[in-house]
Design a protein around this motif. Structure first.
Motif, mmCIF file in Angstrom:
data_model
loop_
_atom_site.group_PDB
_atom_site.id
_atom_site.type_symbol
_atom_site.label_atom_id
_atom_site.label_comp_id
_atom_site.label_asym_id
_atom_site.label_seq_id
_atom_site.Cartn_x
_atom_site.Cartn_y
_atom_site.Cartn_z
ATOM 1 N N UNK A 164 0.834 -1.199 0.000
ATOM 2 C CA UNK A 164 0.000 0.000 0.000
ATOM 3 C C UNK A 164 0.870 1.252 0.000
ATOM 4 N N UNK A 165 0.541 2.159 -0.908
ATOM 5 C CA UNK A 165 1.241 3.439 -0.993
ATOM 6 C C UNK A 165 0.211 4.546 -0.748
ATOM 7 N N UNK A 166 0.318 5.249 0.387
ATOM 8 C CA UNK A 166 -0.627 6.336 0.659
ATOM 9 C C UNK A 166 -0.552 7.427 -0.414
ATOM 10 N N UNK A 167 -1.662 8.105 -0.597
ATOM 11 C CA UNK A 167 -1.738 9.181 -1.579
ATOM 12 C C UNK A 167 -0.639 10.200 -1.291
ATOM 13 N N UNK A 168 0.059 10.580 -2.347
ATOM 14 C CA UNK A 168 1.112 11.579 -2.224
ATOM 15 C C UNK A 168 2.484 11.032 -1.910
ATOM 16 N N UNK A 169 2.563 9.728 -1.615
ATOM 17 C CA UNK A 169 3.867 9.122 -1.337
ATOM 18 C C UNK A 169 4.368 8.382 -2.559
ATOM 19 N N UNK A 170 5.685 8.236 -2.627
ATOM 20 C CA UNK A 170 6.309 7.559 -3.762
ATOM 21 C C UNK A 170 6.203 6.045 -3.612
ATOM 22 N N UNK A 171 6.051 5.377 -4.738
ATOM 23 C CA UNK A 171 6.038 3.921 -4.766
ATOM 24 C C UNK A 171 7.415 3.422 -4.327
ATOM 25 N N UNK A 172 7.437 2.395 -3.510
ATOM 26 C CA UNK A 172 8.702 1.834 -3.046
ATOM 27 C C UNK A 172 9.416 1.125 -4.197
ATOM 28 N N UNK B 188 -7.690 1.278 2.326
ATOM 29 C CA UNK B 188 -9.134 1.021 2.277
ATOM 30 C C UNK B 188 -9.495 -0.451 2.496
ATOM 31 N N UNK B 189 -8.565 -1.357 2.254
ATOM 32 C CA UNK B 189 -8.831 -2.787 2.465
ATOM 33 C C UNK B 189 -9.130 -3.094 3.928
#
Length: 162
Positions: free
Chosen positions: A25-33, A134-135
């Protein structure tokens, strides 16, 4: 939407690495790992050497394309999983490809896996989910309860009716 649920085939086990990466999970506004995160021992636990006794994986398939997967394994040993409860409780991981989320596939996969684990004789199963994901609401709707609240995640437990 039409799709079939089926067990993951042995020749497909290597796909769990991709499914796990998609599940991060990547929160909105954060970069994908970066994919290199999959090399961390605590992450490798979820896919490495999959296929031992008492490990289960179901996939949702549509016309030969895998849309999502749910898998369970008991993560014991020196490096525990994020949803570790004890050495008798399988921990779940689930991933549905982005374009197929919100169509009931995750719910169908989870229900099928819960049924499979109960038939296999387990008393409970667990998972870890980030609070912002959201899961977490899906898990609560299906009957998971929060066993422990951590800084950023919930350790959730599903107890099977006896």
């Amino acid at each position: 939407m039409q799709y079939n649920l089926r067990p993951l085939k042995q020749e497909e086990y290597s796909l769990l690495e991709d499914f796990l990466y998609d599940a991060i999970f990547v929160p909105v506004g954060e970069e994908v790992l970066p994919r290199s995160v999959l090399l961390e021992p605590s992450i490798q636990n979820y896919y490495q050497d999959f296929g031992r006794a008492h490990e289960y994986c179901l996939v949702a398939e549509q016309e030969g394309k895998l849309l999502g997967a749910v898998w369970a394994r008991v993560l014991s040993g020196p490096v525990k999983g994020y949803g570790y409860v004890d050495e008798h409780t399988p921990e779940l991981a689930i991933s549905v490809q982005n374009e197929f989320r919100g169509k009931g596939i995750g719910t169908a996969l989870l229900r099928a896996m819960l049924d499979l684990l109960q038939r296999a004789g387990y008393g409970q199963t667990s998972l870890s989910v980030q609070k912002e994901n959201p899961a977490a609401d899906l898990y609560k709707r299906l009957g998971f309860t929060t066993l422990e609240e951590k800084d950023e995640d919930y350790l959730m437990l599903y107890a099977f009716a006896r």
